[in-house]
Scaffold this motif. Structure first.
Motif, short mmCIF file in Angstrom:
data_model
loop_
_atom_site.label_atom_id
_atom_site.label_comp_id
_atom_site.label_asym_id
_atom_site.label_seq_id
_atom_site.Cartn_x
_atom_site.Cartn_y
_atom_site.Cartn_z
N PHE A 49 0.89 -1.30 0.15
CA PHE A 49 0.06 -0.03 -0.07
C PHE A 49 0.83 1.06 -0.06
O PHE A 49 0.32 2.61 -0.01
CB PHE A 49 -0.95 -0.05 1.18
N LEU A 50 2.27 0.85 -0.07
CA LEU A 50 3.06 2.39 -0.08
C LEU A 50 2.56 3.37 -1.26
O LEU A 50 2.85 4.30 -1.01
CB LEU A 50 4.63 1.80 -0.14
N ASP A 51 2.05 2.73 -2.38
CA ASP A 51 2.12 3.69 -3.51
C ASP A 51 0.53 4.36 -3.34
O ASP A 51 0.23 5.29 -4.04
CB ASP A 51 1.83 2.81 -4.75
N LEU A 52 -0.42 4.29 -2.36
CA LEU A 52 -1.52 4.72 -2.26
C LEU A 52 -1.00 5.85 -1.58
O LEU A 52 -0.12 6.55 -1.01
CB LEU A 52 -2.23 4.09 -1.19
N PRO A 53 -1.99 7.10 -1.59
CA PRO A 53 -2.32 8.36 -1.13
C PRO A 53 -2.25 8.25 0.19
O PRO A 53 -2.65 7.40 0.60
CB PRO A 53 -3.43 9.13 -1.73
N ARG A 54 -1.52 9.25 0.79
CA ARG A 54 -1.33 9.17 2.33
C ARG A 54 -2.51 8.98 3.29
O ARG A 54 -2.46 8.39 4.09
CB ARG A 54 -0.40 10.49 2.67
N SER A 55 -3.67 9.72 2.81
CA SER A 55 -4.78 9.82 3.43
C SER A 55 -5.49 8.18 3.46
O SER A 55 -5.94 7.68 4.44
CB SER A 55 -5.89 10.55 2.81
N GLU A 56 -5.37 7.68 2.25
CA GLU A 56 -5.82 6.12 2.10
C GLU A 56 -4.87 5.29 2.93
O GLU A 56 -5.57 4.29 3.46
CB GLU A 56 -5.88 5.91 0.72
N TYR A 57 -3.72 5.58 2.76
CA TYR A 57 -2.73 4.52 3.71
C TYR A 57 -2.69 4.67 5.41
O TYR A 57 -3.07 3.80 5.93
CB TYR A 57 -1.41 4.91 3.32
N GLU A 58 -3.24 5.94 5.63
CA GLU A 58 -3.69 6.05 7.08
C GLU A 58 -5.11 5.31 7.51
O GLU A 58 -5.09 5.12 8.60
CB GLU A 58 -3.56 7.72 7.37
N LEU A 59 -5.94 5.65 6.61
CA LEU A 59 -7.15 4.96 6.65
C LEU A 59 -7.01 3.26 6.75
O LEU A 59 -7.62 2.68 7.51
CB LEU A 59 -7.92 5.14 5.45
N TYR A 60 -6.22 2.61 5.87
CA TYR A 60 -5.92 1.41 5.97
C TYR A 60 -5.12 1.14 7.33
O TYR A 60 -5.66 0.23 8.06
CB TYR A 60 -4.72 0.98 5.04
N LYS A 61 -4.41 1.88 7.83
CA LYS A 61 -3.88 1.69 9.02
C LYS A 61 -4.65 1.77 10.28
O LYS A 61 -4.61 0.83 11.16
CB LYS A 61 -2.54 2.76 9.52
N LEU A 62 -5.54 2.59 10.30
CA LEU A 62 -6.91 2.78 11.23
C LEU A 62 -7.65 1.44 11.21
O LEU A 62 -7.95 0.97 12.26
CB LEU A 62 -7.59 3.96 10.99
#
Length: 220
Positions: free
Chosen positions: A62-75
């Motif tokens: 998921f490193l290529d995802l936008p930061r907002s979507e990456y943070e949502l994934y972590k959440l």
């Protein structure tokens, strides 16, 4: 007024506590202990998720995802781990207790008390694995407390590696503890208890290995 099982002392003095448990007719404070350990499990799994343990492969994808979507994934990952911590504790406490109850003729509440000590051991293992992951970068499949590192060094097939990784010194400790308690509180023969315990642990080892081999992150 019933007997309140001292869980920590029960780990250190299984002989004394098991005999005390056998002669007591009622237990007190059991459900409070159950609730506290379920909350502790949720907290430990949450802390583990906070440090990204268990999400290494998916995070790289998921490193290529936008930061907002990456943070949502972590959440979502963190919330999922907290929920899994609750479910995990419930499974460890109640499922083996119910299974043993059908075979060893021991009061269900006493079996739950034994499983609470088992859960304490398993959570201790998870807590110890957190700094090991942070400072040494070793995940649970390569735990220094499991036989998985031997399998990896021997280049065994992946499924065998996952199976041996699920067998750790802490899980052997839980098996020995269960045997010591059941031998005292149950009228069943030691040979029967050993067969029941080995069968139960083998079942959970196989299930754990199969779940690890699925690679859920590849299904996302």
């Amino acid at each position: 007024m019933g007997y309140r099982v001292p869980l920590l002392r029960g780990l250190k003095e299984p002989y004394t506590i098991s005999h005390q448990l056998r002669k007591e007719e009622s237990l007190s404070g059991l459900w409070k202990q159950v609730l506290l350990l379920i909350l502790l499990s949720a907290f430990v799994f949450g802390v583990s998720a906070f440090f990204g343990i268990g999400s290494e492969q998916a995070s790289r994808s998921f490193l290529d995802l936008p930061r907002s979507e990456y943070e949502l994934y972590k959440l979502f990952f963190g919330a999922g781990q907290v929920i899994w911590g609750i479910v995990y504790a419930i499974l460890v406490i109640f499922v083996p207790s119910l299974f043993f109850w059908t075979l060893v003729e021991v009061e269900y509440k006493k079996l739950i008390s034994i499983q609470l000590m088992v859960l304490l051991i398993l959570l201790t293992e998870k807590i110890i694995n957190i700094p090991i992951f942070l400072f040494l970068g070793i995940n649970t499949n390569s735990s220094i407390f499991s036989f998985g590192i031997i399998a990896q060094a021997s280049a065994f097939p992946e499924l065998i590696i996952y199976t041996l990784s699920a067998i750790t010194l802490f899980k052997i400790w839980t098996l020995v503890l269960q045997y010591k308690y059941l031998k005292v509180v149950s009228e069943r023969s030691p040979r029967f208890l050993i067969l029941v315990l080995l069968g139960t642990h083998l079942f959970f080892v196989i299930v754990s290995a199969l779940l690890s081999s699925i690679h859920l992150e590849k299904l996302i």
